[in-house]
Design a protein around this motif. Structure first.
Motif, PDB file in Angstrom:
ATOM      1  N   LYS A  51       0.841  -1.206   0.000  1.00 20.01           N
ATOM      2  CA  LYS A  51       0.000   0.000   0.000  1.00 20.01           C
ATOM      3  C   LYS A  51       0.871   1.250   0.000  1.00 20.01           C
ATOM      4  O   LYS A  51       0.639   2.182  -0.764  1.00 20.01           O
ATOM      5  CB  LYS A  51      -0.930  -0.001   1.212  1.00 20.01           C
ATOM      6  CG  LYS A  51      -1.826   1.218   1.267  1.00 20.01           C
ATOM      7  CD  LYS A  51      -2.739   1.228   2.470  1.00 20.01           C
ATOM      8  CE  LYS A  51      -3.582   2.480   2.416  1.00 20.01           C
ATOM      9  NZ  LYS A  51      -3.980   2.981   3.698  1.00 20.01           N
ATOM     10  N   ALA A  52       1.887   1.251   0.851  1.00 20.84           N
ATOM     11  CA  ALA A  52       2.787   2.400   0.920  1.00 20.84           C
ATOM     12  C   ALA A  52       3.530   2.589  -0.398  1.00 20.84           C
ATOM     13  O   ALA A  52       3.654   3.713  -0.896  1.00 20.84           O
ATOM     14  CB  ALA A  52       3.774   2.223   2.066  1.00 20.84           C
ATOM     15  N   TYR A  53       4.018   1.499  -0.965  1.00 18.36           N
ATOM     16  CA  TYR A  53       4.747   1.553  -2.237  1.00 18.36           C
ATOM     17  C   TYR A  53       3.865   2.156  -3.332  1.00 18.36           C
ATOM     18  O   TYR A  53       4.312   3.024  -4.085  1.00 18.36           O
ATOM     19  CB  TYR A  53       5.204   0.150  -2.634  1.00 18.36           C
ATOM     20  CG  TYR A  53       5.940   0.101  -3.945  1.00 18.36           C
ATOM     21  CD1 TYR A  53       7.302   0.344  -4.000  1.00 18.36           C
ATOM     22  CD2 TYR A  53       5.265  -0.186  -5.133  1.00 18.36           C
ATOM     23  CE1 TYR A  53       7.990   0.306  -5.208  1.00 18.36           C
ATOM     24  CE2 TYR A  53       5.941  -0.221  -6.342  1.00 18.36           C
ATOM     25  CZ  TYR A  53       7.300   0.025  -6.376  1.00 18.36           C
ATOM     26  OH  TYR A  53       7.965  -0.001  -7.570  1.00 18.36           O
ATOM     27  N   ASP A 100       9.286   9.049  -8.249  1.00 15.92           N
ATOM     28  CA  ASP A 100      10.600   9.617  -7.943  1.00 15.92           C
ATOM     29  C   ASP A 100      10.843   9.801  -6.435  1.00 15.92           C
ATOM     30  O   ASP A 100      11.828  10.408  -6.037  1.00 15.92           O
ATOM     31  CB  ASP A 100      10.761  10.953  -8.673  1.00 15.92           C
ATOM     32  CG  ASP A 100       9.725  11.986  -8.241  1.00 15.92           C
ATOM     33  OD1 ASP A 100       8.684  11.588  -7.684  1.00 15.92           O
ATOM     34  OD2 ASP A 100       9.967  13.182  -8.473  1.00 15.92           O
ATOM     35  N   HIS A 101       9.964   9.257  -5.613  1.00 15.15           N
ATOM     36  CA  HIS A 101      10.123   9.404  -4.158  1.00 15.15           C
ATOM     37  C   HIS A 101      11.384   8.670  -3.703  1.00 15.15           C
ATOM     38  O   HIS A 101      11.645   7.545  -4.137  1.00 15.15           O
ATOM     39  CB  HIS A 101       8.895   8.851  -3.430  1.00 15.15           C
ATOM     40  CG  HIS A 101       8.811   9.297  -2.009  1.00 15.15           C
ATOM     41  ND1 HIS A 101       9.571   8.745  -1.003  1.00 15.15           N
ATOM     42  CD2 HIS A 101       8.056  10.258  -1.429  1.00 15.15           C
ATOM     43  CE1 HIS A 101       9.293   9.336   0.134  1.00 15.15           C
ATOM     44  NE2 HIS A 101       8.376  10.264  -0.103  1.00 15.15           N
ATOM     45  N   PRO A 102      12.178   9.283  -2.826  1.00 17.50           N
ATOM     46  CA  PRO A 102      13.432   8.654  -2.405  1.00 17.50           C
ATOM     47  C   PRO A 102      13.261   7.322  -1.660  1.00 17.50           C
ATOM     48  O   PRO A 102      14.184   6.518  -1.623  1.00 17.50           O
ATOM     49  CB  PRO A 102      14.083   9.693  -1.489  1.00 17.50           C
ATOM     50  CG  PRO A 102      13.128  10.804  -1.335  1.00 17.50           C
ATOM     51  CD  PRO A 102      12.001  10.612  -2.282  1.00 17.50           C
ATOM     52  N   LEU A 103      12.100   7.062  -1.108  1.00 16.23           N
ATOM     53  CA  LEU A 103      11.881   5.808  -0.378  1.00 16.23           C
ATOM     54  C   LEU A 103      11.290   4.693  -1.232  1.00 16.23           C
ATOM     55  O   LEU A 103      11.119   3.580  -0.754  1.00 16.23           O
ATOM     56  CB  LEU A 103      10.970   6.057   0.828  1.00 16.23           C
ATOM     57  CG  LEU A 103      11.571   6.888   1.947  1.00 16.23           C
ATOM     58  CD1 LEU A 103      10.543   7.157   3.021  1.00 16.23           C
ATOM     59  CD2 LEU A 103      12.784   6.194   2.535  1.00 16.23           C
ATOM     60  N   LYS A 104      10.994   4.991  -2.475  1.00 14.39           N
ATOM     61  CA  LYS A 104      10.359   3.996  -3.349  1.00 14.39           C
ATOM     62  C   LYS A 104      11.210   2.726  -3.445  1.00 14.39           C
ATOM     63  O   LYS A 104      10.696   1.611  -3.308  1.00 14.39           O
ATOM     64  CB  LYS A 104      10.131   4.604  -4.738  1.00 14.39           C
ATOM     65  CG  LYS A 104       9.261   3.791  -5.649  1.00 14.39           C
ATOM     66  CD  LYS A 104       7.811   4.116  -5.433  1.00 14.39           C
ATOM     67  CE  LYS A 104       6.955   3.502  -6.513  1.00 14.39           C
ATOM     68  NZ  LYS A 104       5.560   3.849  -6.387  1.00 14.39           N
ATOM     69  N   GLU A 105      12.505   2.875  -3.635  1.00 14.55           N
ATOM     70  CA  GLU A 105      13.398   1.721  -3.763  1.00 14.55           C
ATOM     71  C   GLU A 105      13.499   0.941  -2.443  1.00 14.55           C
ATOM     72  O   GLU A 105      13.536  -0.290  -2.441  1.00 14.55           O
ATOM     73  CB  GLU A 105      14.788   2.171  -4.208  1.00 14.55           C
ATOM     74  CG  GLU A 105      15.714   1.014  -4.501  1.00 14.55           C
ATOM     75  CD  GLU A 105      17.061   1.465  -5.028  1.00 14.55           C
ATOM     76  OE1 GLU A 105      18.049   0.797  -4.696  1.00 14.55           O
ATOM     77  OE2 GLU A 105      17.123   2.479  -5.751  1.00 14.55           O
ATOM     78  N   ALA A 106      13.513   1.659  -1.330  1.00 11.05           N
ATOM     79  CA  ALA A 106      13.587   0.982  -0.022  1.00 11.05           C
ATOM     80  C   ALA A 106      12.351   0.120   0.212  1.00 11.05           C
ATOM     81  O   ALA A 106      12.458  -1.006   0.728  1.00 11.05           O
ATOM     82  CB  ALA A 106      13.734   2.008   1.097  1.00 11.05           C
ATOM     83  N   TYR A 107      11.189   0.635  -0.182  1.00  3.19           N
ATOM     84  CA  TYR A 107       9.967  -0.157  -0.040  1.00  3.19           C
ATOM     85  C   TYR A 107       9.970  -1.355  -0.986  1.00  3.19           C
ATOM     86  O   TYR A 107       9.515  -2.432  -0.629  1.00  3.19           O
ATOM     87  CB  TYR A 107       8.722   0.700  -0.245  1.00  3.19           C
ATOM     88  CG  TYR A 107       8.374   1.467   1.003  1.00  3.19           C
ATOM     89  CD1 TYR A 107       7.857   0.816   2.117  1.00  3.19           C
ATOM     90  CD2 TYR A 107       8.590   2.830   1.092  1.00  3.19           C
ATOM     91  CE1 TYR A 107       7.563   1.504   3.264  1.00  3.19           C
ATOM     92  CE2 TYR A 107       8.297   3.526   2.243  1.00  3.19           C
ATOM     93  CZ  TYR A 107       7.779   2.858   3.327  1.00  3.19           C
ATOM     94  OH  TYR A 107       7.495   3.536   4.474  1.00  3.19           O
ATOM     95  N   ALA A 108      10.499  -1.168  -2.187  1.00  4.39           N
ATOM     96  CA  ALA A 108      10.581  -2.278  -3.136  1.00  4.39           C
ATOM     97  C   ALA A 108      11.455  -3.399  -2.564  1.00  4.39           C
ATOM     98  O   ALA A 108      11.092  -4.582  -2.645  1.00  4.39           O
ATOM     99  CB  ALA A 108      11.138  -1.793  -4.467  1.00  4.39           C
ATOM    100  N   PRO A 154       4.378  -4.370  -8.098  1.00  5.92           N
ATOM    101  CA  PRO A 154       3.392  -4.188  -9.168  1.00  5.92           C
ATOM    102  C   PRO A 154       3.985  -3.341 -10.298  1.00  5.92           C
ATOM    103  O   PRO A 154       4.809  -2.470 -10.057  1.00  5.92           O
ATOM    104  CB  PRO A 154       2.227  -3.474  -8.482  1.00  5.92           C
ATOM    105  CG  PRO A 154       2.768  -2.930  -7.230  1.00  5.92           C
ATOM    106  CD  PRO A 154       3.992  -3.701  -6.861  1.00  5.92           C
ATOM    107  N   PRO A 155       3.573  -3.578 -11.526  1.00  3.01           N
ATOM    108  CA  PRO A 155       4.078  -2.770 -12.651  1.00  3.01           C
ATOM    109  C   PRO A 155       3.610  -1.324 -12.514  1.00  3.01           C
ATOM    110  O   PRO A 155       2.521  -1.066 -11.971  1.00  3.01           O
ATOM    111  CB  PRO A 155       3.482  -3.433 -13.883  1.00  3.01           C
ATOM    112  CG  PRO A 155       2.370  -4.274 -13.400  1.00  3.01           C
ATOM    113  CD  PRO A 155       2.628  -4.588 -11.958  1.00  3.01           C
ATOM    114  N   PRO A 156       4.412  -0.381 -13.024  1.00  7.13           N
ATOM    115  CA  PRO A 156       4.052   1.044 -12.898  1.00  7.13           C
ATOM    116  C   PRO A 156       2.824   1.434 -13.673  1.00  7.13           C
ATOM    117  O   PRO A 156       2.337   0.832 -14.519  1.00  7.13           O
ATOM    118  CB  PRO A 156       5.274   1.788 -13.411  1.00  7.13           C
ATOM    119  CG  PRO A 156       6.138   0.800 -14.081  1.00  7.13           C
ATOM    120  CD  PRO A 156       5.660  -0.567 -13.696  1.00  7.13           C
TER     121      PRO A 156
END
Length: 138
Positions: free
Chosen positions: A109-111, A117-125, A136-138
């Motif tokens: 949900k957070a992802y 471009d959010h800096p935490l996107k990769e950390a959540y992934a 999930p696909p973009p």
């Protein structure tokens, strides 16, 4: 306890009293009492849930009470901008309570709510993949 008995709507007694007892006086039981009462009086208050959640998670290791506080915060609008690491904290609490599916749902949900471009996107992934989930696909 006397202050909130005499004036049960005195918000600052719960919030600042809990902080004072927890951090300054190291009276964890007293702080837990005030935070519990404060959360019952002000269940949707951001600061009350934020400080109570910290107290219950890090000071007294009460994962059940921390989960209540952080779940309330998680369900508040615009939480990603105020407290973007909250889903990761809540997922760790779910891991402690051995509910990896709930942790994965929170992280997904957070992802999905973060901008590309959010800096935490990769950390959540990474956290999702670590728990066996698929991005999930973009």
């Amino acid at each position: 306890k006397t202050i909130i008995t005499l004036e049960p709507e005195f918000y600052q007694a719960y919030l600042y009293g809990g902080q004072y007892l927890s951090i300054i006086k190291d009276d964890l039981d007293g702080a837990s009492y005030l935070y519990h009462k404060g959360q019952n009086k002000f269940p949707d208050d951001y600061l009350m849930n934020y400080h109570a959640g910290y107290h219950f998670l890090y000071e007294v290791k009460d994962f059940t009470r921390a989960k209540i506080s952080y779940t309330r915060l998680f369900n508040m609008a615009d939480m990603q901008n105020k407290f973007p690491l909250l889903p990761k904290i809540l997922a760790k609490i779910e891991d402690q309570s051995t509910d990896p599916v709930a942790a994965l749902v929170i992280l997904l949900k957070a992802y999905n709510e973060l901008s590309a471009d959010h800096p935490l996107k990769e950390a959540y992934a990474k956290a999702i993949k670590k728990r066996g989930g698929k991005i999930p696909p973009p």
